[in-house]
Design a protein around this motif. Sequence first.
Motif, short mmCIF file in Angstrom:
data_model
loop_
_atom_site.label_atom_id
_atom_site.label_comp_id
_atom_site.label_asym_id
_atom_site.label_seq_id
_atom_site.Cartn_x
_atom_site.Cartn_y
_atom_site.Cartn_z
N LEU A 167 75.25 28.58 30.30
CA LEU A 167 73.83 28.85 30.06
C LEU A 167 73.02 27.55 30.01
CD1 LEU A 167 71.41 30.64 29.17
CD2 LEU A 167 72.26 30.39 26.82
N VAL A 168 73.51 26.57 29.25
CA VAL A 168 72.81 25.29 29.14
C VAL A 168 72.70 24.63 30.51
CG1 VAL A 168 72.90 22.97 28.18
CG2 VAL A 168 73.44 24.93 26.74
N GLY A 169 73.82 24.63 31.25
CA GLY A 169 73.80 24.03 32.57
C GLY A 169 72.77 24.66 33.49
N GLU A 170 72.69 25.99 33.46
CA GLU A 170 71.77 26.69 34.35
C GLU A 170 70.32 26.61 33.90
OE1 GLU A 170 73.40 30.60 34.35
OE2 GLU A 170 75.08 30.08 35.68
N GLU A 171 70.10 26.60 32.58
CA GLU A 171 68.74 26.63 32.06
C GLU A 171 68.15 25.24 31.82
OE1 GLU A 171 66.75 29.36 31.51
OE2 GLU A 171 68.31 30.48 32.56
N LEU A 172 68.98 24.31 31.36
CA LEU A 172 68.48 23.00 30.94
C LEU A 172 69.01 21.84 31.77
CD1 LEU A 172 68.80 23.47 27.06
CD2 LEU A 172 66.83 23.97 28.51
N GLY A 173 70.06 22.08 32.54
CA GLY A 173 70.65 21.00 33.34
C GLY A 173 72.03 20.64 32.83
N TRP A 174 72.93 20.32 33.76
CA TRP A 174 74.34 20.10 33.40
C TRP A 174 74.58 18.85 32.58
CZ3 TRP A 174 77.74 23.84 33.54
CH2 TRP A 174 77.43 24.97 34.31
#
Length: 455
Positions: free
Chosen positions: A345-352
């Motif tokens: 979720l973090v990777g997709e929403e905020l960047g990896w």
Amino acid sequence: MHRHVRPALAAATATALAVGVGGCAGWGGGPAAGGANSINVLMVNNPQMVDLQQLTAEYFTAETGITVNYTVLPENDVRDKISQEFSSQAGQYDVATLSNFEIPIYARSEWIAPLDEYVAADAEFDQDDVLGPLTASLSGDDGRLYGEPFYGESSFLMYRKDVLDGAGIQMPANPTWQEVADIAAEVDGIEPGMAGICLRGQPGWGQLFAPLTTVVNTFGGTWFTEDWQPQVDSEEFRTATQFYVDLVREHGEVGAPQAGFTECLNNVVQGNAAMWYDATSAAGSLEAADSPVKGKMGYVAAPVVETDSSGWLYAWSWSIQQASAKKDAAWEFISWASSAEYEQLVGEELGWSKVPAGKRASTYSNPDYLAEASAFAEPTLAAIESADPNDPGVQPRPAPGIQFMGIPEFPDLATQVSQDVSSAIAGRTTVDEALERGQQLAEDVAERYQERESK
């Protein structure tokens, strides 16, 4: 994103869904008022936690119906507040961020709840995916699990590949400290204002003595022997500390006695240091899109002398207060916040680059994460996997820990000794004088434990 409700928590979650959804956050002060379907979380204000706070209402509360009331404080403040809250078992907070330093201590005092039954009932969480050294460091003396990591780190050596290549120097994959010292001497001043290495000199048990204790370990030293004999003025402890002080005085950064993690990070980013031994978590900043040294850095194992490895181990983690009346909902939150699914979720929403990594093996086979972290992912994983909190040196220890010793007295002891070692870096005292005073302080601590064991 879809998250299945676990059977063990189905009844509580069904009730929560019937009530509705919501989310709120507090910054300091006490916890927000909440009903049966809300939990209070006390956590440190690190960037990864702030990201979590922003994602909670939409991705956790909306699905489970559990409102999360956050109280978010700076590190020193949150440690004090957690200690007061959990030692009194007031029950105001259900979950708090603790590290692998506090968790075994709090477990011993029965301030936090064991998590084994929740893990066993929650196959989706996949405890086997959590890196073994972290699971070990978050377990109590009784072998039960008391915390789940949000993110983890070890330590390694970071260096400017372009600078060493230009000087015709090959960095070993597993360097010794003497090899590092020789390289530091060779590249010191190779570019205007560039020191050979940056090492923390700022006083503090979590500043200067985080890296220095790992150096002591690999030089064959320890704070205490297994039977609580203090070793601060031993030959091995002295040799390691003298080596560290000499290296940073001769080839280290300007202002070393005041330099901590942040100052060294800035020195490397600004081109003022050719090498840096510190936390693996620093690599994300060095390889950030706006970093002047992105793509110029190399990463190798923590330097050694007598041990096979010497990287530290640290993890900001979640624990449930024993006095909490909402342990099921608290686990549901922890299961989400520490999951591989949350990382996605973090990777997709905020960047990896913002993923709270360093805790799960699956992170290091995720192609999206590796595309962002390819320069440092493999050495980070290797550093964490090789860390052994129960056997970090050449002799048995009376308490777990690599860059610390897992006893309540350690922060005060190591902070006091660090002040004198920092003074030695500044040239105001000698290492011998610093460690003689440190030995006296360690003897006071040891006496308490020796008395307990003699009873």
